[in-house]
Scaffold this active site. Sequence first.
Site, PDB file in Angstrom:
ATOM      1  N   ASN A 113     -18.014  14.215 107.201  1.00 53.29           N
ATOM      2  CA  ASN A 113     -17.538  15.593 107.215  1.00 53.29           C
ATOM      3  C   ASN A 113     -17.586  16.015 108.692  1.00 53.29           C
ATOM      4  OD1 ASN A 113     -17.123  18.346 106.923  1.00 53.29           O
ATOM      5  ND2 ASN A 113     -18.375  18.501 105.080  1.00 53.29           N
ATOM      6  N   ASN A 221     -17.671  26.273 103.821  1.00 55.06           N
ATOM      7  CA  ASN A 221     -17.165  26.506 102.458  1.00 55.06           C
ATOM      8  C   ASN A 221     -18.401  26.824 101.637  1.00 55.06           C
ATOM      9  OD1 ASN A 221     -14.189  25.210 101.723  1.00 55.06           O
ATOM     10  ND2 ASN A 221     -15.143  24.205 103.475  1.00 55.06           N
TER      11      ASN A 221
HETATM   12  N1  CDT Z   1     -20.070  23.099 102.297  1.00 54.84           N
HETATM   13  C1  CDT Z   1     -21.389  23.327 102.272  1.00 54.84           C
HETATM   14  O1  CDT Z   1     -22.160  22.732 103.009  1.00 54.84           O
HETATM   15  N2  CDT Z   1     -21.822  24.243 101.389  1.00 54.84           N
HETATM   16  C2  CDT Z   1     -23.220  24.511 101.245  1.00 54.84           C
HETATM   17  C3  CDT Z   1     -23.603  24.646  99.816  1.00 54.84           C
HETATM   18  C4  CDT Z   1     -22.772  25.576  99.042  1.00 54.84           C
HETATM   19  S1  CDT Z   1     -23.433  26.135  97.552  1.00 54.84           S
HETATM   20  C5  CDT Z   1     -24.217  27.602  97.972  1.00 54.84           C
HETATM   21  C6  CDT Z   1     -23.675  25.733 102.035  1.00 54.84           C
HETATM   22  O2  CDT Z   1     -24.754  25.627 102.600  1.00 54.84           O
HETATM   23  O3  CDT Z   1     -23.019  26.750 102.066  1.00 54.84           O
END
Ligand code: CDT
Length: 348
Positions: A113, A221
């Site tokens: 990623n 996200n």
């Molecule tokens: N994409 C990503 O790392 N999302 C994580 C988990 C999402 S669920 C709350 C974040 O830390 O936002």
Amino acid sequence: MPRTVKVAAAQIGSVHRTSTRASTMERMIKLLDSAAAKGAQLVVFPECAFTTFFPRYLFHDKEEMESYFEDDAGGNSIAESKNVKPLFDRARELQVDIWVGYGERTPEGRHFNTAVYYSGRTGEVISKYRKTHVPGFVDPPFPNAEVHLEKRYFETGDLGFQAFRVPGLVPGTLKADTTESDTEGKGDPIFGSLICNDRRWPESWRPYGLQGAELVLVGFNTNGKADDIYKPRRPISLEDARKEALFHHRLAMQYNSYANSCFSISAGRCGMDDGKFDLIGGSSIVDSDGHIIAEAATVDDEVVFAEIDLEECRKGKKDIFNFGVNRQPQSYGIITEQKGVVEPKLLA
Ligand code: CDT
């Protein structure tokens, strides 16, 4: 001397599993154009910006899974990659820098990623970062669960937290051939990159603080629904869950910007993907005292813009967070020696 830079977060609303790369690319270029029209020198796009947030699906078809990744052989190859080249070409035409996240597939077939910083002025990828804190599951916790499966699709980032200098943004900066002895805060701006979950971990920010970072760039996200890996501690409404997710996003961006005396920009993918996956907005620009100076007002495509003066970072860096004077690294060993929690022995 002011070190003024005009910056923008390009927030992207819903992108569905059926959305084409071409339509998403069109939206991204529109956002880039509108940020450039405001005078932005740098535009930050979200994590996995070219597609829907695909790690929420369990793919039975490997070909479909691979279709969400971009081939990247390093160097400038992502900027030349067929699917995404139009965005980099437009940035080059506009002479605007971009930071953008995507699923990276290496020539060896490894998956990360990833985000790159592309200088629109030089036409070069000048920094690459691979997400370190990859959240979620390898396997769905129950059959057909549509949950966060990032650990299934991405390896842990292996590039560490390398700060980098960006040429061409601030005039009159000191270069390597200077004869001045005190160069701190006078060279080309120092930036760092983080991807989504990384922003919640102080361990991700401090290495950048220790390299003098003046601006940390974050793509994300984040679920509003909080019904998979980060369950709320008590049953709450969807509305309150979204508020809580936004609160934690702001908390992470604001506190870590303050504690490292740096600005930060966060750009989110948001909205309701596939009509059922709720992602928060809240893309923001935060100053080095931890104040939000610009924030998205929608959960849709939106440019968040601010003119920032990186010179403001000097105050915290020389004062309350003067690391050279105040840090006590001899007492911090546990942070790198130990991974999980080890509680003190039970009392007799
Ligand atoms: N994409 C990503 O790392 N999302 C994580 C988990 C999402 S669920 C709350 C974040 O830390 O936002």
